[in-house]
Design a protein around this motif. Sequence first.
Motif, mmCIF file in Angstrom:
data_model
loop_
_atom_site.group_PDB
_atom_site.id
_atom_site.type_symbol
_atom_site.label_atom_id
_atom_site.label_comp_id
_atom_site.label_asym_id
_atom_site.label_seq_id
_atom_site.Cartn_x
_atom_site.Cartn_y
_atom_site.Cartn_z
ATOM 1 N N ASP A 1 13.900 14.030 157.834
ATOM 2 C CA ASP A 1 15.004 14.670 157.116
ATOM 3 C C ASP A 1 15.053 14.113 155.696
ATOM 4 O O ASP A 1 15.368 12.943 155.480
ATOM 5 N N THR B 1 11.463 19.916 155.417
ATOM 6 C CA THR B 1 12.255 18.732 155.767
ATOM 7 C C THR B 1 13.648 18.791 155.150
ATOM 8 O O THR B 1 14.451 17.879 155.365
ATOM 9 N N GLY B 2 13.911 19.814 154.345
ATOM 10 C CA GLY B 2 15.200 19.943 153.685
ATOM 11 C C GLY B 2 15.239 19.417 152.268
ATOM 12 O O GLY B 2 16.278 19.508 151.596
ATOM 13 N N ALA B 3 14.141 18.852 151.800
ATOM 14 C CA ALA B 3 14.110 18.326 150.432
ATOM 15 C C ALA B 3 14.261 19.452 149.410
ATOM 16 O O ALA B 3 13.844 20.589 149.657
ATOM 17 N N THR B 4 14.860 19.127 148.279
ATOM 18 C CA THR B 4 14.816 20.016 147.124
ATOM 19 C C THR B 4 13.440 19.838 146.493
ATOM 20 O O THR B 4 13.069 18.719 146.134
ATOM 21 N N ALA C 1 15.589 27.464 151.700
ATOM 22 C CA ALA C 1 14.916 26.389 150.964
ATOM 23 C C ALA C 1 15.478 26.249 149.563
ATOM 24 O O ALA C 1 15.810 27.235 148.903
ATOM 25 N N ARG C 2 15.557 25.000 149.130
ATOM 26 C CA ARG C 2 15.969 24.707 147.762
ATOM 27 C C ARG C 2 14.701 24.387 146.979
ATOM 28 O O ARG C 2 14.154 23.286 147.094
ATOM 29 N N SER D 1 16.787 15.881 153.248
ATOM 30 C CA SER D 1 17.726 16.846 152.660
ATOM 31 C C SER D 1 18.515 16.267 151.490
ATOM 32 O O SER D 1 19.104 17.021 150.711
ATOM 33 N N ASP D 2 18.513 14.948 151.348
ATOM 34 C CA ASP D 2 19.227 14.342 150.222
ATOM 35 C C ASP D 2 18.275 13.905 149.111
ATOM 36 O O ASP D 2 18.671 13.167 148.201
#
Length: 264
Positions: free
Chosen positions: A4, A30-33, A58-59, A6-7
């Motif tokens: 994860d 994985t949620g990454a930008t 997705a970002r 995401s942050d």
Amino acid sequence: MKIDLSDKTALVTGSTVGIGYAIALGLARTGATVVVNGRKQEAVDKAVKAIEDAVPGARVTGVPADLGTGEGAAALVAAVPAPDILVNNVGIFGPKDFFEVPDEEWARFFEVNVMSGVRLSRAYALGMAERGWGRILFIASESALNIPVEMIHYGFTKTAQLAVSRGLAKRLAGTGVTVNAILPGPTLSEGVADMLKDEIARTGQSLEEAGAAFVKAHRPSSIIQRAASVEEVANMAVYVCSKEASATTGSALRVDGGLVDTIA
């Protein structure tokens, strides 16, 4: 294991196609930008759209910049000032006999393959250290250890990447920033497909078949006896960029199918 990120924000250079694109896609999952980079706006936009289509929600953004120049690197840093993850993937290759490679070509390979990562790592690493967390990854090659006689100028740049990666890891000791290199072997990227296109046209083989034939003929020490997929390389890259890989740093991690004949 569920990775994860995401942050976190991840910048992947040279990520419009091939291994770079596969890494960007994997990090998006994985949620990454994710920040995609390539030389041309059209290619960047196409890759961003492909990731958005493949990963709903997705970002992902894109920044065109030619990282073979200091000006291009500075433009990318201005657009993306503080990523948490830097994947130095951009690179060029191509077979040419040592005696036919002029000074200008040696310099071009060094600027793109080595100095792009040096410039970006220099721009971002201290900020990562101040924040107490970061991941820097160099996409090198088994050619760093197994210098190809047909691409000595390429192999030299990949060896240089290992030196930079190891040295920078030591420089950032204790900061929470890890620095590693990945060494893919022959991989079915667009660049390799282009290199094999004449053989494919001549034999009627598929890309996978031509890749396996190339490996058996030119890299016979390969244990898997085939070329890897870009996804197989990306899987290792995503792990190395993860929070779970916190004790892996200063390492040269091989995804070469066992090609380099060593137990270390």
